[in-house]
Write a protein that holds these residues in place. Structure first.
Motif, PDB file in Angstrom:
ATOM      1  N   PRO A  93      13.362 -21.260  29.504  1.00 17.22           N
ATOM      2  CA  PRO A  93      12.965 -21.085  30.915  1.00 17.22           C
ATOM      3  C   PRO A  93      13.909 -20.155  31.681  1.00 17.22           C
ATOM      4  O   PRO A  93      13.509 -19.572  32.687  1.00 17.22           O
ATOM      5  CB  PRO A  93      13.040 -22.517  31.472  1.00 17.22           C
ATOM      6  N   ALA A  94      15.163 -20.034  31.199  1.00 16.37           N
ATOM      7  CA  ALA A  94      16.121 -19.148  31.867  1.00 16.37           C
ATOM      8  C   ALA A  94      15.978 -17.703  31.405  1.00 16.37           C
ATOM      9  O   ALA A  94      16.711 -16.827  31.872  1.00 16.37           O
ATOM     10  CB  ALA A  94      17.547 -19.624  31.618  1.00 16.37           C
ATOM     11  N   GLY A  95      15.026 -17.445  30.479  1.00 13.86           N
ATOM     12  CA  GLY A  95      14.762 -16.088  30.038  1.00 13.86           C
ATOM     13  C   GLY A  95      15.532 -15.640  28.823  1.00 13.86           C
ATOM     14  O   GLY A  95      15.482 -14.466  28.449  1.00 13.86           O
ATOM     15  N   TYR A  96      16.249 -16.581  28.158  1.00 11.24           N
ATOM     16  CA  TYR A  96      17.046 -16.223  26.989  1.00 11.24           C
ATOM     17  C   TYR A  96      16.341 -16.642  25.693  1.00 11.24           C
ATOM     18  O   TYR A  96      15.602 -17.636  25.665  1.00 11.24           O
ATOM     19  CB  TYR A  96      18.414 -16.909  27.043  1.00 11.24           C
ATOM     20  N   THR A  97      16.586 -15.882  24.646  1.00 11.22           N
ATOM     21  CA  THR A  97      16.084 -16.203  23.309  1.00 11.22           C
ATOM     22  C   THR A  97      17.233 -16.696  22.453  1.00 11.22           C
ATOM     23  O   THR A  97      18.307 -16.074  22.416  1.00 11.22           O
ATOM     24  CB  THR A  97      15.466 -14.959  22.648  1.00 11.22           C
ATOM     25  N   ALA A  98      17.024 -17.810  21.754  1.00 10.54           N
ATOM     26  CA  ALA A  98      18.045 -18.353  20.859  1.00 10.54           C
ATOM     27  C   ALA A  98      17.909 -17.717  19.483  1.00 10.54           C
ATOM     28  O   ALA A  98      16.830 -17.746  18.882  1.00 10.54           O
ATOM     29  CB  ALA A  98      17.906 -19.867  20.752  1.00 10.54           C
ATOM     30  N   LEU A  99      18.985 -17.121  18.990  1.00  9.56           N
ATOM     31  CA  LEU A  99      19.041 -16.584  17.631  1.00  9.56           C
ATOM     32  C   LEU A  99      19.835 -17.568  16.790  1.00  9.56           C
ATOM     33  O   LEU A  99      21.070 -17.628  16.883  1.00  9.56           O
ATOM     34  CB  LEU A  99      19.696 -15.204  17.626  1.00  9.56           C
ATOM     35  N   VAL A 100      19.133 -18.363  15.981  1.00 10.13           N
ATOM     36  CA  VAL A 100      19.770 -19.449  15.230  1.00 10.13           C
ATOM     37  C   VAL A 100      20.217 -18.932  13.865  1.00 10.13           C
ATOM     38  O   VAL A 100      19.442 -18.316  13.135  1.00 10.13           O
ATOM     39  CB  VAL A 100      18.805 -20.634  15.064  1.00 10.13           C
ATOM     40  N   ARG A 120      24.626  -7.548  17.639  1.00 11.30           N
ATOM     41  CA  ARG A 120      23.352  -7.576  18.349  1.00 11.30           C
ATOM     42  C   ARG A 120      23.529  -7.805  19.848  1.00 11.30           C
ATOM     43  O   ARG A 120      22.563  -7.990  20.566  1.00 11.30           O
ATOM     44  CB  ARG A 120      22.446  -8.656  17.745  1.00 11.30           C
ATOM     45  N   ARG A 121      24.769  -7.838  20.279  1.00 12.29           N
ATOM     46  CA  ARG A 121      25.116  -7.935  21.698  1.00 12.29           C
ATOM     47  C   ARG A 121      24.561  -9.200  22.354  1.00 12.29           C
ATOM     48  O   ARG A 121      24.040  -9.145  23.485  1.00 12.29           O
ATOM     49  CB  ARG A 121      24.631  -6.692  22.464  1.00 12.29           C
ATOM     50  N   VAL A 122      24.641 -10.329  21.631  1.00 10.26           N
ATOM     51  CA  VAL A 122      24.207 -11.574  22.269  1.00 10.26           C
ATOM     52  C   VAL A 122      25.068 -11.813  23.503  1.00 10.26           C
ATOM     53  O   VAL A 122      26.243 -11.433  23.565  1.00 10.26           O
ATOM     54  CB  VAL A 122      24.302 -12.774  21.298  1.00 10.26           C
ATOM     55  N   ASP A 123      24.477 -12.447  24.504  1.00  9.61           N
ATOM     56  CA  ASP A 123      25.192 -12.672  25.758  1.00  9.61           C
ATOM     57  C   ASP A 123      26.183 -13.821  25.666  1.00  9.61           C
ATOM     58  O   ASP A 123      27.118 -13.908  26.481  1.00  9.61           O
ATOM     59  CB  ASP A 123      24.192 -12.942  26.879  1.00  9.61           C
ATOM     60  N   GLY A 124      25.978 -14.716  24.712  1.00  8.35           N
ATOM     61  CA  GLY A 124      26.882 -15.848  24.549  1.00  8.35           C
ATOM     62  C   GLY A 124      26.618 -16.548  23.237  1.00  8.35           C
ATOM     63  O   GLY A 124      25.671 -16.219  22.504  1.00  8.35           O
ATOM     64  N   LEU A 313      26.452 -23.000  29.051  1.00  6.01           N
ATOM     65  CA  LEU A 313      26.520 -21.582  28.707  1.00  6.01           C
ATOM     66  C   LEU A 313      25.780 -20.741  29.744  1.00  6.01           C
ATOM     67  O   LEU A 313      26.274 -19.690  30.171  1.00  6.01           O
ATOM     68  CB  LEU A 313      25.947 -21.335  27.319  1.00  6.01           C
ATOM     69  N   VAL A 314      24.600 -21.179  30.160  1.00  4.09           N
ATOM     70  CA  VAL A 314      23.845 -20.428  31.170  1.00  4.09           C
ATOM     71  C   VAL A 314      24.655 -20.330  32.464  1.00  4.09           C
ATOM     72  O   VAL A 314      24.657 -19.288  33.138  1.00  4.09           O
ATOM     73  CB  VAL A 314      22.468 -21.074  31.415  1.00  4.09           C
ATOM     74  N   GLN A 315      25.373 -21.395  32.806  1.00  5.64           N
ATOM     75  CA  GLN A 315      26.233 -21.338  33.986  1.00  5.64           C
ATOM     76  C   GLN A 315      27.278 -20.237  33.825  1.00  5.64           C
ATOM     77  O   GLN A 315      27.538 -19.473  34.763  1.00  5.64           O
ATOM     78  CB  GLN A 315      26.917 -22.688  34.205  1.00  5.64           C
ATOM     79  N   GLN A 316      27.888 -20.155  32.633  1.00  5.72           N
ATOM     80  CA  GLN A 316      28.857 -19.090  32.388  1.00  5.72           C
ATOM     81  C   GLN A 316      28.207 -17.715  32.530  1.00  5.72           C
ATOM     82  O   GLN A 316      28.777 -16.804  33.135  1.00  5.72           O
ATOM     83  CB  GLN A 316      29.434 -19.224  30.975  1.00  5.72           C
ATOM     84  N   LEU A 317      27.030 -17.562  31.941  1.00  8.33           N
ATOM     85  CA  LEU A 317      26.354 -16.266  31.975  1.00  8.33           C
ATOM     86  C   LEU A 317      25.992 -15.849  33.386  1.00  8.33           C
ATOM     87  O   LEU A 317      25.889 -14.655  33.677  1.00  8.33           O
ATOM     88  CB  LEU A 317      25.098 -16.311  31.091  1.00  8.33           C
ATOM     89  N   HIS A 318      25.803 -16.825  34.261  1.00  4.39           N
ATOM     90  CA  HIS A 318      25.485 -16.528  35.659  1.00  4.39           C
ATOM     91  C   HIS A 318      26.738 -16.483  36.526  1.00  4.39           C
ATOM     92  O   HIS A 318      26.630 -16.390  37.758  1.00  4.39           O
ATOM     93  CB  HIS A 318      24.508 -17.570  36.214  1.00  4.39           C
ATOM     94  N   GLY A 319      27.905 -16.595  35.889  1.00  5.56           N
ATOM     95  CA  GLY A 319      29.152 -16.540  36.633  1.00  5.56           C
ATOM     96  C   GLY A 319      29.447 -17.765  37.453  1.00  5.56           C
ATOM     97  O   GLY A 319      30.224 -17.723  38.414  1.00  5.56           O
ATOM     98  N   GLU A 320      28.861 -18.905  37.073  1.00  6.53           N
ATOM     99  CA  GLU A 320      28.997 -20.132  37.871  1.00  6.53           C
ATOM    100  C   GLU A 320      30.009 -21.110  37.293  1.00  6.53           C
ATOM    101  O   GLU A 320      30.252 -22.163  37.868  1.00  6.53           O
ATOM    102  CB  GLU A 320      27.640 -20.816  38.004  1.00  6.53           C
ATOM    103  N   GLY A 321      30.566 -20.818  36.154  1.00  4.41           N
ATOM    104  CA  GLY A 321      31.527 -21.751  35.574  1.00  4.41           C
ATOM    105  C   GLY A 321      32.075 -21.199  34.282  1.00  4.41           C
ATOM    106  O   GLY A 321      31.404 -20.450  33.580  1.00  4.41           O
TER     107      GLY A 321
END
Length: 344
Positions: A93-100, A120-124, A313-321
């Protein structure tokens, strides 16, 4: 118009909005800036035209891949699908794809997987593979700007957040249950050394035994966290105590797969659970209640671990923690048919 040729300008024309509005409406992170009616109109137009946003192009503009690497140690272990499901429920829902990525090959496979995901420049990263001695390498990743969360397993002095279950509380609950049933000879069949789950549960086992001198801790065996590993070390335990009066009457295993192997070992020797030996697992993996007998085990909220690790992790990616923190989730002992009072 061919579905394959639809562009963002086509969607904007059909929806009657500016192309920048299309971008916002189709990006979960920016939809909140638009009215629900505008978002719905743009999404309907995109579906009608078969338009799919170009993630690569967006990544070039924003320097984000909108993907997250999820590294697990063994995809065949049933505890990981619920964790992955929880992760995906937040990332998608946050727009990210999980590469497992599965790293059953060990350290070399882990390093190759990490390099591939970073290329592959994953964001986290969400890592379920930590060893206690990984702290130094995690600090290097942190210094390089990598954003990550550890799930299920910890590393010593890690700079990354950790989400895990209460291993200490789970072991104590298992041992209290066995003692209440009357067991005074209990063994511990645990996983490989160097894992926080192993060390935490073993420390709790040892501490509990010191507090209960009336209970004899007869043996502690180490093996892989697999059914084969559980069978092998249960075989070793039974070989070392051939007489019923010296044999443990109960064992606590490192996970449910090891418990399954322990059950196999008993059956091969004509012994029965729980009549000849009670068995307690750990994690409450899917179908543990379908074992024969149904497995008494410590339920770890696996899906919730995935949910919270992705949320952090999403919080980190959004600069929130960011930074080291620890979330420890309570566990529950699920009492089933594999435990009973000792014979006689």
């Amino acid at each position: 118009m061919s579905r394959l040729s639809a562009t963002i300008d086509d969607v904007a024309r059909v929806a009657g909005v500016h192309r920048s509005t299309v971008s916002r409406a189709l990006n979960p992170q920016t939809q909140v800036k638009l009215s629900p009616e505008t978002t719905r109109r743009v999404q309907q137009a995109a579906r009608k035209l078969g338009y799919v946003p170009n993630a690569v192009a967006r990544g070039l503009r924003t320097n984000e891949s909108m993907s997250v690497g999820v590294v697990i140690p063994d995809i065949l272990n049933p505890i990981f699908p619920p964790i992955i499901s929880g992760i995906d429920s937040i990332l998608r829902p946050a727009g990210y794809t999980a590469l497992v990525t599965d790293i059953q090959g060990g350290q070399n496979a882990y390093e190759a997987a990490l390099a591939s995901l970073r290329q592959r420049r994953v964001d986290g990263l969400i890592l379920a593979t930590a060893h206690l001695d990984d702290g130094e390498s995690f600090h290097r990743l942190h210094e390089q700007g990598v954003r990550a969360v550890l799930v299920n397993r910890a590393a010593a002095s890690s700079p990354f957040p950790l989400v895990h279950g209460d291993d200490t509380g789970g072991m104590r609950a298992a041992l209290d249950h066995l003692a209440t049933l009357g067991h005074v000879r209990i063994a511990h069949l645990h996983g490989p050394e160097g894992l926080s789950t192993t060390e935490g549960r073993r420390a709790a086992f040892d501490e509990w035994s010191r507090q209960h001198p009336e209970v004899t801790v007869t043996a502690s065996y180490c093996g892989p966290l697999t059914a084969e590993g559980g069978q092998e070390i249960m075989d070793a335990l039974l070989d070392a105590s051939t007489e019923a009066q010296s044999r443990p009457t109960a064992v606590v295993t490192g996970n449910d797969l090891m418990a399954l192997g322990a059950l196999r070992s008993l059956r091969v020797r004509g012994l029965h659970c729980p009549e000849d030996m009670s068995i307690v697992g750990f994690n409450d993996m899917p179908f543990a209640d379908e074992f024969s007998p149904p497995l008494t085990t410590v339920r770890v909220p696996l899906r919730q671990l995935g949910v919270e690790s992705a949320r952090l992790l999403v919080q980190q990616l959004h600069g929130e923690g960011s930074g080291a923190m620890e979330l420890t989730f309570p566990v529950t002992l699920m009492v089933r048919g594999s435990t009973a009072p000792p014979r006689g």
